[in-house]
Design an enzyme around this catalytic site. Structure first.
Site, PDB file in Angstrom:
ATOM      1  N   ARG A 123       0.849  -1.210   0.000  1.00 28.51           N
ATOM      2  CA  ARG A 123       0.000   0.000   0.000  1.00 28.51           C
ATOM      3  C   ARG A 123       0.882   1.257   0.000  1.00 28.51           C
ATOM      4  O   ARG A 123       0.633   2.223  -0.687  1.00 28.51           O
ATOM      5  CB  ARG A 123      -0.900   0.048   1.253  1.00 28.51           C
ATOM      6  CG  ARG A 123      -1.713  -1.190   1.546  1.00 28.51           C
ATOM      7  CD  ARG A 123      -3.038  -1.183   0.804  1.00 28.51           C
ATOM      8  NE  ARG A 123      -2.890  -1.522  -0.593  1.00 28.51           N
ATOM      9  CZ  ARG A 123      -2.590  -2.759  -1.051  1.00 28.51           C
ATOM     10  NH1 ARG A 123      -2.407  -3.766  -0.235  1.00 28.51           N
ATOM     11  NH2 ARG A 123      -2.470  -2.974  -2.341  1.00 28.51           N
ATOM     12  N   ASN A 145      -9.085   7.617   5.763  1.00 28.79           N
ATOM     13  CA  ASN A 145      -7.988   7.182   4.894  1.00 28.79           C
ATOM     14  C   ASN A 145      -6.653   7.250   5.617  1.00 28.79           C
ATOM     15  O   ASN A 145      -6.400   8.153   6.410  1.00 28.79           O
ATOM     16  CB  ASN A 145      -7.936   8.046   3.636  1.00 28.79           C
ATOM     17  CG  ASN A 145      -9.201   7.877   2.799  1.00 28.79           C
ATOM     18  OD1 ASN A 145      -9.959   6.928   3.016  1.00 28.79           O
ATOM     19  ND2 ASN A 145      -9.433   8.776   1.881  1.00 28.79           N
ATOM     20  N   HIS A 153      -8.129   6.336  11.263  1.00 30.57           N
ATOM     21  CA  HIS A 153      -7.642   4.951  11.191  1.00 30.57           C
ATOM     22  C   HIS A 153      -6.123   4.857  11.054  1.00 30.57           C
ATOM     23  O   HIS A 153      -5.611   3.843  10.609  1.00 30.57           O
ATOM     24  CB  HIS A 153      -8.337   4.213  10.027  1.00 30.57           C
ATOM     25  CG  HIS A 153      -9.802   3.994  10.271  1.00 30.57           C
ATOM     26  ND1 HIS A 153     -10.707   3.690   9.276  1.00 30.57           N
ATOM     27  CD2 HIS A 153     -10.524   4.035  11.420  1.00 30.57           C
ATOM     28  CE1 HIS A 153     -11.919   3.559   9.798  1.00 30.57           C
ATOM     29  NE2 HIS A 153     -11.840   3.777  11.093  1.00 30.57           N
ATOM     30  N   SER A 177     -18.451   4.102   2.353  1.00 27.18           N
ATOM     31  CA  SER A 177     -19.662   3.282   2.315  1.00 27.18           C
ATOM     32  C   SER A 177     -20.403   3.321   3.642  1.00 27.18           C
ATOM     33  O   SER A 177     -21.477   2.739   3.777  1.00 27.18           O
ATOM     34  CB  SER A 177     -19.295   1.839   1.965  1.00 27.18           C
ATOM     35  OG  SER A 177     -18.453   1.298   2.976  1.00 27.18           O
TER      36      SER A 177
HETATM   37  P1  OAD Z   1     -15.294   1.484   1.220  1.00 27.42           P
HETATM   38  O1  OAD Z   1     -14.483   0.733   0.243  1.00 27.42           O
HETATM   39  O2  OAD Z   1     -16.147   0.729   2.161  1.00 27.42           O
HETATM   40  O3  OAD Z   1     -16.235   2.511   0.444  1.00 27.42           O
HETATM   41  C1  OAD Z   1     -15.742   3.315  -0.595  1.00 27.42           C
HETATM   42  C2  OAD Z   1     -16.826   4.249  -1.095  1.00 27.42           C
HETATM   43  O4  OAD Z   1     -16.240   5.080  -2.089  1.00 27.42           O
HETATM   44  C3  OAD Z   1     -18.011   3.526  -1.741  1.00 27.42           C
HETATM   45  O5  OAD Z   1     -19.225   4.056  -1.226  1.00 27.42           O
HETATM   46  C4  OAD Z   1     -17.847   3.878  -3.229  1.00 27.42           C
HETATM   47  O6  OAD Z   1     -19.079   3.985  -3.911  1.00 27.42           O
HETATM   48  C5  OAD Z   1     -17.157   5.219  -3.151  1.00 27.42           C
HETATM   49  N1  OAD Z   1     -16.425   5.637  -4.360  1.00 27.42           N
HETATM   50  C6  OAD Z   1     -15.890   4.891  -5.341  1.00 27.42           C
HETATM   51  N2  OAD Z   1     -15.291   5.647  -6.273  1.00 27.42           N
HETATM   52  C7  OAD Z   1     -15.440   6.930  -5.872  1.00 27.42           C
HETATM   53  C8  OAD Z   1     -15.051   8.196  -6.399  1.00 27.42           C
HETATM   54  N3  OAD Z   1     -14.378   8.315  -7.550  1.00 27.42           N
HETATM   55  N4  OAD Z   1     -15.388   9.312  -5.708  1.00 27.42           N
HETATM   56  C9  OAD Z   1     -16.087   9.223  -4.548  1.00 27.42           C
HETATM   57  N5  OAD Z   1     -16.485   8.062  -4.016  1.00 27.42           N
HETATM   58  C10 OAD Z   1     -16.171   6.936  -4.659  1.00 27.42           C
HETATM   59  O7  OAD Z   1     -14.271   2.464   2.001  1.00 27.42           O
HETATM   60  P2  OAD Z   1     -14.441   3.205   3.402  1.00 27.42           P
HETATM   61  O8  OAD Z   1     -15.848   3.539   3.684  1.00 27.42           O
HETATM   62  O9  OAD Z   1     -13.429   4.296   3.433  1.00 27.42           O
HETATM   63  O10 OAD Z   1     -10.293   0.577   7.545  1.00 27.42           O
HETATM   64  O11 OAD Z   1     -13.960   2.076   4.399  1.00 27.42           O
HETATM   65  C11 OAD Z   1     -13.873   2.345   5.762  1.00 27.42           C
HETATM   66  C12 OAD Z   1     -12.754   1.557   6.395  1.00 27.42           C
HETATM   67  O12 OAD Z   1     -12.880   0.172   6.084  1.00 27.42           O
HETATM   68  C13 OAD Z   1     -11.366   1.912   5.909  1.00 27.42           C
HETATM   69  O13 OAD Z   1     -10.833   3.037   6.584  1.00 27.42           O
HETATM   70  C14 OAD Z   1     -10.579   0.673   6.151  1.00 27.42           C
HETATM   71  C15 OAD Z   1     -11.576  -0.353   5.709  1.00 27.42           C
HETATM   72  O14 OAD Z   1     -11.467  -1.593   6.247  1.00 27.42           O
HETATM   73  C16 OAD Z   1      -9.194  -0.069   7.969  1.00 27.42           C
HETATM   74  O15 OAD Z   1      -8.451  -0.676   7.225  1.00 27.42           O
HETATM   75  C17 OAD Z   1      -8.967   0.001   9.430  1.00 27.42           C
END
Ligand code: OAD
Length: 231
Positions: free
Chosen positions: A59, A90, A107, A175
């Site tokens: 990463r 992030n 995180h 998400s």
């Molecule tokens: P997710 O992968 O769960 O969600 C990503 C979101 O980004 C989804 O709702 C997509 O639709 C959206 N998305 C995709 N492309 C995009 C774009 N170009 N512009 C805007 N949005 C877009 O990621 P997170 O919600 O960040 O934790 O996940 C939360 C946590 O789960 C992370 O911090 C990580 C993970 O496990 C750890 O590793 C501790």
């Protein structure tokens, strides 16, 4: 003179998608390729430290080649007109590199390591590798400075305090699946306008009246700026 409004951004992996960094839960996302408990939990770390170190080294290496996207830069630009605070899930440093000045990492941070005996011992990682045998000042193995599943989120109270001061709340590219981060929206004061930027549908339980901008981060932030200027 009107006082400057506080705009609080809750960002997630989608914020950095246009910079080429993979999200977690979408098709082709990181959690499709890797078992989250193997690489992002204390149990996984105990079981196979080399695997965990390798996962985060990969990463980190990718992050070295990534650049902030237009969305990151637009949020930094907004500091001219708003008191902008970013609360991000992030672990990348793209908000920093775009020039945002108030950033809280919920995180952890990919470019830092932490001691396995004293979590307050945190170091910058030179380059992209953290390896078996890299030790803290107390002689224990260094681990990634990442909040893993099952671990407490040390910055959550500070983040809740920031959200409670928001005049405008903007959710970008998450998400809203992971708690306690997803629960931060509940700290917004009643009546605070909430905008959600995401190209896909995101379910925010128990909240109505959210203005959804169904676009990627770059176009979405442009649209947001137009909307709040017109208000
Ligand atoms: P997710 O992968 O769960 O969600 C990503 C979101 O980004 C989804 O709702 C997509 O639709 C959206 N998305 C995709 N492309 C995009 C774009 N170009 N512009 C805007 N949005 C877009 O990621 P997170 O919600 O960040 O934790 O996940 C939360 C946590 O789960 C992370 O911090 C990580 C993970 O496990 C750890 O590793 C501790």
């Amino acid at each position: 003179m009107e006082s400057v409004k506080k705009l609080v951004v809750l960002s997630g992996a989608g914020m950095s998608a246009e910079s080429g960094l993979r999200t977690f839960r979408e098709m082709g996302g990181l959690w499709e390729e890797y078992d989250v408990y193997e690489v992002a939990s204390p149990e996984g770390w105990e079981k196979d430290r080399e695997l965990v170190l390798r996962f985060y080294n990969d990463r980190r290496k990718q992050l070295q080649d990534a650049l902030p996207n237009r969305g990151h830069f637009a949020l930094a630009e907004m500091e001219k007109d708003f008191d902008v605070a970013i609360v991000t899930q992030n672990v990348d440093d793209l908000h920093e590199r775009a020039g945002s000045s108030k950033i809280l990492h919920l995180h952890g941070e990919l470019k830092k390591s932490q001691s396995t005996v004293d979590p307050d011992l945190v170091y910058d990682i030179e380059g992209w590798e953290l390896n078996p045998g890299d030790l803290c000042d107390k002689g224990s193995q260094l681990r990634p400075h990442i909040v893993w599943f099952g671990e407490a989120v040390p910055a959550i109270e500070a983040a809740a305090a920031v959200v409670s001061e928001a005049d405008i709340l903007v959710i970008i590219g998450t998400s809203m699946n992971v708690y306690p981060a997803a629960g931060l929206i509940n700290y917004a004061r009643r009546g605070t306008p909430v905008y959600l930027i995401d190209p896909n549908e995101v379910v925010v339980a128990g909240h109505s009246g959210i203005t959804v901008i169904r676009k990627g981060a770059s176009e979405g932030v442009d649209e947001l700026i137009r909307m709040i200027r017109d208000e």
